[in-house]
Design a protein around this motif. Structure first.
Motif, PDB file in Angstrom:
ATOM      1  N   ALA A 298       0.917  -1.109   0.033  1.00 48.00           N
ATOM      2  CA  ALA A 298       0.049   0.051  -0.052  1.00 48.00           C
ATOM      3  C   ALA A 298       0.841   1.209  -0.088  1.00 48.00           C
ATOM      4  O   ALA A 298       1.664   1.315   0.836  1.00 48.00           O
TER       5      ALA A 298
ATOM      6  N   MET B 107      -2.351   0.276  -4.394  1.00 45.87           N
ATOM      7  CA  MET B 107      -1.552  -0.636  -4.062  1.00 45.87           C
ATOM      8  C   MET B 107      -0.526  -1.140  -5.291  1.00 45.87           C
ATOM      9  O   MET B 107      -1.007  -1.051  -6.428  1.00 45.87           O
TER      10      MET B 107
ATOM     11  N   HIS C 178      -5.818   2.419  -2.189  1.00 47.56           N
ATOM     12  CA  HIS C 178      -5.471   1.461  -1.541  1.00 47.56           C
ATOM     13  C   HIS C 178      -6.352   1.069  -0.406  1.00 47.56           C
ATOM     14  O   HIS C 178      -6.485  -0.200  -0.154  1.00 47.56           O
TER      15      HIS C 178
END
Ligand SMILES: Cc1cc2nc3c(=O)[nH]c(=O)nc-3n(C[C@H](O)[C@H](O)[C@H](O)COP(=O)(O)OP(=O)(O)OC[C@H]3O[C@@H](n4cnc5c(N)ncnc54)[C@H](O)[C@@H]3O)c2cc1C
Length: 594
Positions: A209, A222, A280
């Motif tokens: 992340a 991510m 993320h």
């Protein structure tokens, strides 16, 4: 349920479990369970007995776990069937059962088996087709005659203090553009320091992340890192864990150049800016929603695994003493003659049963929800709804779901069944209903099973007396108790689950569901009062009353009781509803047996 009063002579065996947990018709899952059991009671038990938990090092012996997981089908159970997976359909449930089997013996080894699913989780849930194909194929166990390296993964969210931990929104890892030639794919620079990352001793890829550190990248995302990427892939020092020594955990440092195609879920370019398709937070929410349930099931297995060692120890406690003859209660029952010892053991058992029932019900719910969620997301995309527009779009399905649950609360013969059918046939109604349940049952499983479960596991250790805190204690009860403290912590400690529940418990659909459960339990209580259904129904009603009360009241200083920062008010409500959900699931499983 039988009218004659019978007592249980031993823990339920596989035939009963298959009915209770609803997999009597799934031979493939039964076989996978057998595979996991043989690894648990063979290699894993041997590693623990040989003292492999006494070192932080990732030894040759511990490394054998991966091969055993690959050969027994445990690794493949987490993969899609087109990439070597072996479970068609209820994968959350099957993975839950495998984790249950493994943690009957050791939680760290279970974590080693699960971590690949966590590492692959972002790719499975949100990855592009190319990402899914590449990484699932790379993790696919070797087939006979194949010679290639099987990849292992790690999941990198947590950072060194004072950065991301309980609060996952603030990430200090950064991604920026390293090079971006006209007409070519951008090359990204990723800077991420990890803390407590499982599988880092061996990982070939990491899903990490990161926040945008560049105006040319729109949001957090991510990214997938590989151990052969250009730059620094420093695995870091091992964490000196006091628990879970059959998993490896390290604090790595990454400073790597990766192509933009490694952004999980892909990206678009808008006005010269890379726009990741998923932040993320969106990815993590989707991943943890599933994997946290499995952790809860690990706790259930430990509690149930404690019953037999305690009975054996306590029953034999007085044998061999002068005057204690076979056939006398002191000989046959030993310490189990004492009411307190008996009742505390019953509590260990009942907590384990309820934890298992709640966890498995939640996995089944997620298996049903996954296709409903995909269908709903497709509808949202087709209709172009997102963000706040989504709330408006779902207002009617939400109202319909409340109506449906109101109808389901009525006796079948008295309600408008045609309307029930119509509402049940609406995919969006099913979506909001299942979504409301998942958003409660998942955090409740993680919170109650691991948190309250760890407290009860301490009781199990106590029941073994001094023996309980020695290495000789059968069933590794002390290790299981302390391991549970980690399971209550990783993938979001108790506070994270309580915070989630204190929001999602207010969903009108969930509240309508509680009323429907209460009505159903009252009917059962009338027909079969011995089931205890009346007590659970009354407790649900009290909880509903209390929630109403705190929603509308202020304290003596004029502060609303239900303000989201008032943990002292809201968290006990979260704990209470988790207790009740567990008790209800347990009763539902017993009804399945009747
Ligand atoms: C063995 C092990 C393996 C792990 N594996 C991984 C992994 O593979 N990948 C990964 O990304 N992470 C991993 N973790 C990290 C784990 O998920 C975190 O430790 C966990 O989420 C808690 O974060 P933290 O330790 O920073 O706790 P902190 O954020 O420091 O919180 C500590 C405590 O403070 C209190 N607290 C904190 N915030 C609040 C709040 N807002 N309100 C009220 N109370 C609060 C709570 O009691 C909380 O438990 C692992 C950890 C361990 C120990």
């Amino acid at each position: 349920m039988s009218e004659t009063h019978q007592t249980m002579k031993m823990l339920p065996g596989d035939e009963i479990r298959q009915i209770m947990w609803r997999y009597a018709d799934r031979y493939d899952i039964q076989m996978a369970v057998m595979g996991a059991r043989s690894v648990a009671r063979g290699l894993i038990a041997r590693l623990v007995a040989d003292g492999e938990r006494n070192t932080h090092a990732w030894t040759e012996g511990k490394n054998e776990l991966y091969k055993a997981f690959d050969e027994s089908g445990i690794t493949a159970a987490g993969l899609d069937t087109e990439f070597g997976g072996i479970i068609e359909g209820p994968r959350n449930f099957a993975l839950g059962l495998l984790a249950f089997e493994l943690s009957w013996v050791d939680g760290g080894a279970t974590t080693t088996s699960l971590i690949n699913n966590l590492a692959l989780g972002p790719i499975v849930e949100k990855g592009t087709p190319a990402q899914r194909e590449k990484y699932m194929n790379a993790c696919r166990p070797l087939q006979p005659g194949e010679d290639r390296k099987v990849w292992r993964g790690a999941f990198a969210l947590t950072e060194p203090l004072p950065y991301v931990g309980v609060d996952t929104g603030v990430v200090s890892g950064r991604v920026s553009v390293a090079r971006w030639e006209e007409g070519e794919e951008p090359l990204l620079q990723v800077e991420k320091r990890g803390r407590f990352l499982t599988n880092m001793a061996v990982a070939n890829f990491v899903t990490a992340a990161v926040e945008s550190g560049d105006p040319r990248i729109k949001s957090s995302c991510m990214v997938i890192l590989e151990d052969t990427d250009e730059g620094v892939f420093d695995r870091g020092a091992p964490t000196l864990k006091l628990v879970h020594q059959l998993s490896n955990t390290q604090d790595p440092i990454f400073s790597l150049k990766v192509p933009a195609s490694r952004i999980v879920g892909g990206y678009t370019v808008k006005d010269g800016v890379i726009v990741p398709n998923c932040t993320h937070s969106e990815i993590i929410e989707a991943v943890f929603a599933r994997t946290r349930v499995t952790v809860g099931l690990m706790a259930a297995a430990k509690l149930l695994s404690a019953v037999e060692p305690v009975i054996r120890y306590q029953r034999g406690r007085f044998r061999g003493a002068a005057g204690i003859e076979p056939g006398t209660p002191r000989y046959d029952l030993g310490l189990q003659m004492k009411e307190d010892a008996l009742q505390r053991l019953a509590e260990v058992w009942a907590t384990g049963e309820a934890a298992a029932s709640l966890g498995f019900e939640t996995t089944r719910l997620f298996d049903a929800f996954t296709p409903a969620e995909r269908q709903a997301q497709q509808t949202f995309a087709e209709q172009g709804v997102s963000g706040r527009g989504l709330l408006k779009f779902l207002r009617q399905p939400q109202a319909d779901a409340v109506e449906l649950l109101g109808l389901l609360a009525q006796p079948e013969e008295a309600r408008d069944n045609a309307r029930v059918e119509t509402l049940l046939a609406d995919p969006l109604v099913r979506y909001v209903w299942q979504s409301a349940l998942c958003n409660m049952l998942c955090p409740a499983t993680k919170l109650w099973n691991t948190g309250y479960g760890a407290n009860v596991m301490r009781e199990a250790v106590s029941l073994m007396g001094g023996y309980g805190i020695t290495e000789d204690c059968p069933g590794f009860l002390f290790q299981k108790w302390t391991d549970m403290q980690l399971e209550a912590t990783y993938e979001g400690p108790e506070v994270v689950q309580r915070r989630q529940i204190s929001v999602t418990m207010n969903n009108e659909v969930f509240l309508a569901q509680v009323k429907a459960w209460s009505a159903d339990l009252k009917r059962l209580a009338q027909a079969q009062p011995q089931t205890g259904a009346g007590a659970i129904a009354a407790a649900f009603d009290m909880w509903l009353w209390m929630r109403d009360h705190i929603s509308s009241r202020k304290d003596a200083e004029g502060r609303p009781l239900a303000q989201n920062t008032r943990h002292g008010v809201l968290f006990p409500m979260a704990d209470a509803i988790s207790w009740l959900l567990a008790a209800r699931s347990f009763l539902a499983d017993i009804r399945e047996l009747a």
